[in-house]
Design a protein around this motif. Structure first.
Motif, short mmCIF file in Angstrom:
data_model
loop_
_atom_site.label_atom_id
_atom_site.label_comp_id
_atom_site.label_asym_id
_atom_site.label_seq_id
_atom_site.Cartn_x
_atom_site.Cartn_y
_atom_site.Cartn_z
N SER A 1 3.67 5.60 -1.62
CA SER A 1 2.39 5.62 -0.92
C SER A 1 2.53 6.06 0.52
O SER A 1 3.56 5.79 1.16
N ILE A 2 1.49 6.71 1.03
CA ILE A 2 1.35 6.91 2.46
C ILE A 2 -0.11 6.59 2.79
O ILE A 2 -0.99 6.76 1.94
N SER A 3 -0.34 6.10 3.99
CA SER A 3 -1.70 5.74 4.34
C SER A 3 -1.89 5.88 5.83
O SER A 3 -1.13 5.33 6.63
N VAL A 4 -2.92 6.64 6.21
CA VAL A 4 -3.20 6.86 7.62
C VAL A 4 -3.95 5.67 8.17
O VAL A 4 -4.90 5.17 7.56
N ASN A 5 -3.54 5.21 9.32
CA ASN A 5 -4.18 4.05 9.93
C ASN A 5 -5.49 4.44 10.60
O ASN A 5 -5.70 5.60 10.95
N SER A 6 -6.35 3.43 10.79
CA SER A 6 -7.65 3.71 11.39
C SER A 6 -7.54 4.05 12.87
O SER A 6 -8.51 4.50 13.47
N ASP A 7 -6.37 3.83 13.43
CA ASP A 7 -6.22 4.22 14.84
C ASP A 7 -5.94 5.72 14.98
O ASP A 7 -5.87 6.24 16.08
N HIS A 8 -5.74 6.36 13.85
CA HIS A 8 -5.50 7.80 13.81
C HIS A 8 -4.24 8.21 14.56
O HIS A 8 -4.06 9.38 14.88
N GLU A 9 -3.42 7.26 14.86
CA GLU A 9 -2.17 7.58 15.57
C GLU A 9 -0.95 7.22 14.75
O GLU A 9 0.13 7.76 14.95
N THR A 10 -1.14 6.24 13.87
CA THR A 10 0.00 5.77 13.10
C THR A 10 -0.30 5.89 11.61
O THR A 10 -1.46 6.05 11.21
N TYR A 11 0.74 5.80 10.82
CA TYR A 11 0.53 5.76 9.38
C TYR A 11 1.68 4.98 8.76
O TYR A 11 2.73 4.79 9.39
N LEU A 12 1.47 4.50 7.55
CA LEU A 12 2.56 3.80 6.90
C LEU A 12 3.04 4.57 5.67
O LEU A 12 2.30 5.36 5.09
N SER A 13 4.29 4.36 5.34
CA SER A 13 4.86 4.94 4.12
C SER A 13 5.58 3.81 3.40
O SER A 13 6.23 2.98 4.03
N ALA A 14 5.42 3.77 2.08
CA ALA A 14 6.02 2.69 1.32
C ALA A 14 6.89 3.23 0.20
O ALA A 14 6.51 4.19 -0.49
N ASP A 15 8.05 2.63 0.02
CA ASP A 15 8.87 2.94 -1.15
C ASP A 15 8.98 1.68 -1.99
O ASP A 15 8.23 0.73 -1.77
N ASP A 16 9.89 1.66 -2.94
CA ASP A 16 9.97 0.52 -3.86
C ASP A 16 10.25 -0.81 -3.16
O ASP A 16 9.84 -1.87 -3.63
N LEU A 17 10.96 -0.74 -2.05
CA LEU A 17 11.40 -1.99 -1.43
C LEU A 17 10.99 -2.15 0.04
O LEU A 17 11.09 -3.24 0.58
N ARG A 18 10.57 -1.06 0.65
CA ARG A 18 10.29 -1.14 2.09
C ARG A 18 9.03 -0.39 2.46
O ARG A 18 8.63 0.58 1.81
N ILE A 19 8.45 -0.86 3.57
CA ILE A 19 7.31 -0.16 4.14
C ILE A 19 7.62 0.13 5.60
O ILE A 19 8.07 -0.76 6.34
N ASN A 20 7.40 1.38 5.99
CA ASN A 20 7.66 1.80 7.37
C ASN A 20 6.38 2.22 8.07
O ASN A 20 5.47 2.76 7.44
N LEU A 21 6.35 1.98 9.35
CA LEU A 21 5.21 2.40 10.17
C LEU A 21 5.68 3.52 11.08
O LEU A 21 6.70 3.40 11.76
N TRP A 22 4.92 4.60 11.09
CA TRP A 22 5.27 5.77 11.90
C TRP A 22 4.20 6.05 12.93
O TRP A 22 3.03 5.73 12.72
#
Lengths: 254, 448
Positions: free
Chosen positions: B183-204
């Motif tokens: 998964s990837i999902s753009v945040n409502s702040d329009h500056e960050t987004y998250l990416s998720a794999d099987d075990l971890r979620i990262n914020l970019w």
């Protein structure tokens, strides 16, 4: 965990005999093992898939464990075949929901016999199962995608005479003879069977049809043997990129 | 028929367009793996197994071309991801596009994030319809002019040219995921987004590619103890500190990034208690959530598991507020579906613009829509047979037993190779995009 005597509920819509449930258990086990082994052969199996399949295998194992610990093998069945019908009718009257443990039946003759259950049987049985499981481990560790692991000869497990692959229910007397044969270590039947024997066959064979008439049809294993031994050796979930099952002492599954 | 977006009117879904080859022989690379409308619905993006992204743009309705009626035509095509080889682990990284997510539009250009199993890329899609002519240092075909021959200075002028749509990778977010990105999902702040794999979620941060923050980590110290993985994640549409992630055990965790840097501890835990009467060996597998989507309002979220779609009120953790059966007739076939791997299919789900209806796919190229207000549901089919322009789609029905009526199809006749995993609903109008293997179907409501 499934409560004793409640196995039927695993397949709510299935009100057939225990053999249907067993064959379903067998199918799930067969399919799961096949998938597990195939996935291990891949360089990078999907983690989600691996976890789901392994959890399914653990469930099967847990069900088997419950029943193994809940049912004792009745020695009368192989020492006094003539008493079969009597025993069966007694068993047949056990209403659903009761424990399958023979000890609770209050059938007088049985208690003494249970006490006299020889422990060597336990040990040899356990050893045999251990052997099979070690082979399964080794085959998986091999990582060469073998679909059928080689097996060590079973010492005293076999109780299906003739075609070891037969999954059909046999009559009680037939079964009894088979039991005797296996316990005495009749290897001629075994080698054929063993070529293809997998843990599922083992589970099915060890048992059950003895109690076929029982309404609450019963566990895959009529012997009482330490369930720990069996469950301990089912393959643990391992990291997808490194198949590293340690046959010596696999950490196990709770 | 179902209540329309405006309320009260029934939908009448009609075929609009189909994109893709007609061939029976489907090339693996052409299989569509993700479908997504942008925020305005003007653009529709698809990603495929071959790593390509195709963007369709809706034609402006005009009197000159009345028949086009808001048709989607190819706007841009580009190769987003290429197959890679991880030399360390000696394995190939698939170029298949797992997800595309659009960024809200801030200027003339369009931006989207596309991801494969390991790498996320930010693409800029921009139009060029002017060209500068009259450079001083180079002549019209680009060759450098001899500086000694330049005697006058001129200002280049912009001349119109044929419209060209260019896609260029602006950021590449790599090396942050050991496991496969789902998964990837753009945040409502329009500056960050998250990416998720099987075990971890990262914020970019969209501007920063050389690092990301790990906000969820469920990897156990001993991998042999692993029994649950992350299957999907999404940012809340309005609260930029909130996100959810779903698991293979049918649970959803809502996390608040203000609470802690590492969101391993959830703020809310959503799980429906299991119904003991329907327990089977497959209970866990079918409870695994394949998709989670917030409603546009942000009040609800929807989860898709193998047999059903559930709507959850964010304020109620112990059970969903609505449950819709997608194809309950498959429950008795689970063992076969386990054997042929169909039980592992990951169906997605989506909301309509007003959150009054939800849609998800099934087998045999069927897809299902549920009206949350009237509780009516409909099964439709994406097929070439129903592909006459503006032809109304006929509701389909699966016969579950007993006598099969005319026009019904029996469960055993269903084609399990024809699966609708990806669907999308236009954010404002009743236009839907349905991916059927290598074909993209677009359906519109007749009223449109």
């Amino acid at each position: 965990m499934v409560a004793r005597g409640m196995k039927r509920k695993l397949y709510g819509s299935d009100n057939g005999g225990g053999s249907v449930w067993e064959s379903q258990l067998q199918s799930v086990l067969d399919i799961s093992l096949d998938k597990f082994q195939r996935d291990q052969a891949l360089v990078e199996p999907s983690l989600l898939r691996s976890v789901l399949i392994t959890n399914t295998l653990r469930q099967v194992q847990s069900v088997v464990k419950t029943h193994l610990s809940g049912v004792s093998f009745h020695p009368k069945l192989h020492t006094q075949p003539k008493k079969q019908p009597e025993l069966l009718s007694t068993l047949g009257s056990i209403p659903a929901g009761h424990s399958a443990s023979l000890c609770s039946l209050g059938v007088e003759d049985m208690e003494d016999d249970l006490m006299a259950w020889p422990s060597e049987e336990d040990l040899s049985l356990a050893t045999a199962i251990t052997g099979i499981l070690n082979d399964l481990d080794a085959a998986l560790d091999d990582d060469c995608g073998l679909s059928v692991p080689q097996r060590l000869p079973l010492a005293s497990m076999e109780n299906l005479p003739g075609d070891g692959r037969s999954k059909q229910n046999s009559t009680i007397s037939h079964k009894t003879d088979g039991c005797r044969a296996s316990i005495l270590g009749n290897s001629s039947h075994m080698s054929n069977y063993l070529q293809e024997a997998v843990i599922d066959d083992l589970l099915l064979d060890i048992d059950t049809n003895v109690f076929e008439a029982e309404a609450n049809s019963v566990s895959p294993c009529a012997f009482s043997f330490p369930a720990d031994q069996l469950v301990k050796y089912l393959p643990p979930f391992s990291n997808s990129s490194a198949v590293s099952l340690t046959p010596a002492s696999p950490p196990m599954v709770r | 028929a179902m209540a329309g977006v405006g309320g009260g009117n029934d939908f009448q879904w009609c075929f609009s367009q189909v994109k893709g080859a007609i061939d029976e022989d489907v090339a693996e690379a052409d299989i569509i793996s993700t479908v997504e409308f942008n925020y305005s619905g003007e653009l529709l993006a698809t990603g495929d197994k071959g790593g390509r992204v195709v963007i369709f743009q809706r034609e402006q309705e005009s009197k000159n071309r009345p028949l086009s009626r808001g048709e989607y035509n190819v706007y841009s095509t580009f190769q987003s991801h290429e197959p890679e080889f991880d030399y360390l682990k000696s394995l190939e990284i698939e170029e298949k596009i797992n997800k595309i997510r659009w960024l809200p539009q801030q200027n003339a250009a369009h931006f989207l994030l596309s991801t494969n199993d390991k790498t996320i890329k930010l693409w800029k899609i921009s139009e060029r319809d002017k060209r500068a002519e009259g450079y001083n240092l180079k002549d019209e075909d680009g060759r450098l002019r001899d500086p000694f021959r330049i005697t006058t200075l001129r200002v280049p002028v912009l001349m119109p040219m044929d419209l060209m749509v260019e896609a260029s990778p602006r950021r590449i977010f790599a090396n942050a995921h050991t496991y496969h990105i789902n998964s990837i999902s753009v945040n409502s702040d329009h500056e960050t987004y998250l990416s998720a794999d099987d075990l971890r979620i990262n914020l970019w941060h969209l501007e920063i590619t050389d690092r990301s923050f790990n906000i969820v980590d469920i990897k156990p110290a001993n991998m042999e103890e692993l029994t649950e993985v992350i299957t999907a994640a999404e940012c809340h549409p309005h609260q930029c500190n909130v996100f959810v992630y779903s698991s293979s055990k049918g649970t959803i965790r809502l996390c608040d990034m203000r609470a802690a840097a590492l969101c391993d501890r959830h703020s809310k835990f959503f799980e429906e208690p299991e119904d003991p009467s329907s327990r089977s060996f497959f209970s866990e597998i079918i409870s695994s959530i394949s998709d989670v989507k917030f409603s546009h309002s942000g009040r609800y979220m929807m989860t898709r598991d193998y047999l059903s779609v559930k709507v959850w009120d964010l304020n109620m953790e112990n059970r969903p507020v609505e449950t819709y059966q997608v194809h309950e007739y498959l429950r008795s076939k689970l063992c076969s579906l386990y054997e042929n791997d169909c039980i592992f299919d990951k169906f997605e789900c989506c909301w309509n613009g007003s959150d009054s209806a939800i849609m998800t796919g099934s087998y045999n190229n069927f897809f299902r829509m549920f009206d949350r207000n009237t509780r009516r549901d409909i099964t439709l089919e994406a097929s070439r047979e129903n592909s006459k322009p503006r032809a109304m789609l006929k509701p389909r029905k699966v016969c579950t037993g007993g006598k099969r009526k005319k026009d019904e199809i029996s469960v055993d006749s269903l084609d399990f190779n024809k699966k609708i995993l990806h669907t999308a609903w236009h954010p404002k109008e009743n236009v839907i995009a349905v991916a059927a293997t290598n074909n993209l179907y677009i359906f519109q409501d007749k009223i449109n």
